[in-house]
Scaffold this motif. Structure first.
Motif, PDB file in Angstrom:
ATOM      1  N   UNK A  98       0.818  -1.208   0.000  1.00  0.00           N
ATOM      2  CA  UNK A  98       0.000   0.000   0.000  1.00  0.00           C
ATOM      3  C   UNK A  98       0.856   1.265   0.000  1.00  0.00           C
ATOM      4  N   UNK A  99       1.945   1.248   0.778  1.00  0.00           N
ATOM      5  CA  UNK A  99       2.818   2.422   0.832  1.00  0.00           C
ATOM      6  C   UNK A  99       3.449   2.682  -0.531  1.00  0.00           C
ATOM      7  N   UNK A 100       3.982   1.639  -1.165  1.00  0.00           N
ATOM      8  CA  UNK A 100       4.632   1.811  -2.461  1.00  0.00           C
ATOM      9  C   UNK A 100       3.634   2.211  -3.547  1.00  0.00           C
ATOM     10  N   UNK A 101       2.412   1.704  -3.473  1.00  0.00           N
ATOM     11  CA  UNK A 101       1.371   2.108  -4.432  1.00  0.00           C
ATOM     12  C   UNK A 101       1.140   3.610  -4.349  1.00  0.00           C
ATOM     13  N   UNK A 102       0.962   4.131  -3.150  1.00  0.00           N
ATOM     14  CA  UNK A 102       0.705   5.564  -2.964  1.00  0.00           C
ATOM     15  C   UNK A 102       1.955   6.398  -3.259  1.00  0.00           C
ATOM     16  N   UNK A 103       3.147   5.873  -2.922  1.00  0.00           N
ATOM     17  CA  UNK A 103       4.389   6.622  -3.119  1.00  0.00           C
ATOM     18  C   UNK A 103       4.725   6.790  -4.592  1.00  0.00           C
ATOM     19  N   UNK A 104       4.195   5.918  -5.426  1.00  0.00           N
ATOM     20  CA  UNK A 104       4.465   5.984  -6.874  1.00  0.00           C
ATOM     21  C   UNK A 104       3.284   6.526  -7.660  1.00  0.00           C
ATOM     22  N   UNK A 105       2.311   7.108  -6.959  1.00  0.00           N
ATOM     23  CA  UNK A 105       1.194   7.759  -7.651  1.00  0.00           C
ATOM     24  C   UNK A 105       0.022   6.857  -7.962  1.00  0.00           C
TER      25      UNK A 105
END
Length: 494
Positions: free
Chosen positions: A482-489
């Motif tokens: 979830x963090x990486x999904x949001x961090x990459x837009x």
């Protein structure tokens, strides 16, 4: 092949190395691990000729050697890339590469053509490209790291020692560094890799040696060991779990920040809140704006914002305003911004709250001494409080910065990369202290590039991308995916 046998070294009465054995084979990456203060850097300083050993033997390819200076070790093919990079920011990339090794023509003039050709040959070997006329200070930390490695290869290095090489690198830069290391390893170059990042060790290292209290306590191939075994060897005991259990239940909202904007850093319309007793994580890729938000909130960098603390509007235009409103800020660069390195441990611990020990404008020594003794006991800082803070390991320096702000009685404590460059044992102590502080009602904002830290400690997480908050994750939603999904837009499902 390098063999170091029963190496001993003392500085006055401080016995740093008590009989260390270390063997480095060619074409390998050998991780050197241990808590801060275990003696890793001292051992490598002896190998590279910076310090002279008191006892012990060093052999290279079977022959006994004694390097009395860094120049001697460099001529033997040993290069040490220190954590604090040896870069001259106001000189060009080319000038940095050849400083002290300038090539001159028969007339004694600098031969820029030959130096440029040699630099391009090295860059090609590393599959790395950088304008040679660019000022080194304008290069990223990752690019500066590659400049240092290029300098090492220009001396035909057989051994490259790297001390915390990835501490300030992006994921992409780390990936490129590892590709380069594997390429050089295939050419016969050996690496000594000093790092506290366990995930990196298992990716890049062929062998591991662990030091504790000035001796080598374990040495074996990486594939034959485990995270738990390494941790137990480092700290001398088993850590049941990496992160202490969170028992604090966050209370009411105590801090609201709205419309935080800083044009210089591309921050616009940042809105978030913080609850009493909460550890609030801020995550995102390097350059997302996490540190810039905290510096703007604390009044270090200028910008616009609306801040409400305990339901009342407050104005924070400077760090003095922030401190007056009971904010504390442990910055990511503790040596330059958090400590006075030449001052004593005692003076650093009381730096932010001297007024609380004063009566009629005169500092009262007894309560000050009691506070310092209590902080040293609680944080396990065992050194003499009158010694300069520069004499401490990185983990103990971080504890001193924590003590400084705890003594000021903050309601909100901002921690920016609180455990960067700190060993696993000291990390656990700082995590436990964070839990204790939130149990007492203090609220923490934590910026961290270490995903396990964000996941293991945070009650809630805000994720940033390119200067804007892309999502807020509740405790049950916090995951690497979830963090990486949001961090990459990206957008979360549901």
């Amino acid at each position: 092949m390098i063999e170091m046998s029963q190496i001993e070294k003392s500085f006055g009465e401080n016995h740093v190395l008590r009989g260390v054995d270390f063997t480095l084979h060619s074409a390998t990456v050998h991780a050197l691990m241990g808590e801060n203060g275990a003696g890793k850097s001292t051992l490598m300083n002896i190998l590279s000729g910076i310090h002279k050993r008191d006892k012990g033997i060093i052999k290279m390819d079977g022959a006994e050697v004694d390097y009395s200076s860094p120049k001697d070790s460099e001529e033997a093919g040993i290069q040490f890339i220190h954590q604090e990079l040896n870069i001259w920011p106001d000189m060009t990339v080319l000038e940095n590469l050849f400083i002290g090794k300038e090539v001159r023509n028969k007339f004694g003039m600098l031969d820029e053509r030959q130096m440029t050709a040699e630099a391009r040959r090295i860059f090609k070997r590393l599959d790395f490209n950088l304008p040679l006329n660019r000022l080194a200070g304008k290069c990223s930390i990752g690019e500066q790291q590659m400049i240092e490695i290029s300098k090492a290869l220009m001396t035909d290095a057989k051994v490259i020692i790297m001390d915390e090489p990835t501490a300030a690198l992006t994921d992409k830069e780390i990936e490129h560094l590892f590709i380069m290391m594997n390429q050089l390893k295939a050419e016969g170059v050996a690496f000594v890799y000093i790092s506290h990042r366990m995930d990196e060790i298992f990716k890049i290292a062929d062998e591991i040696t662990v030091m504790r209290d000035g001796i080598s306590v374990m040495s074996k191939p990486t594939q034959e060991t485990s995270y738990n075994e390494i941790v137990q060897a480092m700290v001398g005991r088993s850590l049941d779990q990496q992160f202490p259990e969170r028992t604090t239940i966050p209370g009411e909202i105590i801090l609201e920040v709205s419309d935080l904007t800083n044009d210089e850093f591309g921050l616009e319309g940042i809105n978030f809140n913080l609850r009493k007793g909460e550890i609030l994580g801020f995550s995102g890729l390097m350059g997302a704006g996490r540190t810039e938000i905290m510096r703007s909130l604390f009044g270090i960098d200028k910008g616009r914002k609306k801040v409400t603390l305990n339901g009342k509007p407050v104005t924070i235009n400077s760090p003095q305003d922030a401190i007056k409103n009971r904010f504390g800020f442990i910055t990511e660069n503790r040596k330059d911004e958090g400590l006075v390195l030449d001052a004593s441990i005692k003076d650093n611990m009381t730096l932010a709250n001297l007024k609380s020990f004063a009566k009629n404008g005169v500092v009262q020594n007894n309560p000050l001494e009691e506070f310092v003794n209590e902080m040293q006991k609680r944080l396990s800082v065992k050194s003499n409080k009158d010694l300069p803070v520069s004499s401490l390991s990185g983990g103990n320096q971080q504890k001193v910065v924590l003590a400084k702000w705890i003594g000021n009685g903050p309601a909100v404590l901002i921690l920016d990369e609180p455990t960067r460059g700190i060993d696993v044992g000291a990390k656990r102590e700082i995590y436990t202290l964070m839990n204790e502080l939130t149990d007492r009602g203090l609220s923490i904002i934590m910026v961290s590039s270490e995903m396990p830290e964000i996941i293991g400690l945070s009650d809630r997480v805000y994720v940033l991308q390119e200067g804007r908050i892309t999502g807020e994750l509740a405790k049950e939603q916090i995951s690497q995916e979830n963090i990486m999904t949001l961090a990459t837009g990206g957008v979360l499902n549901g």
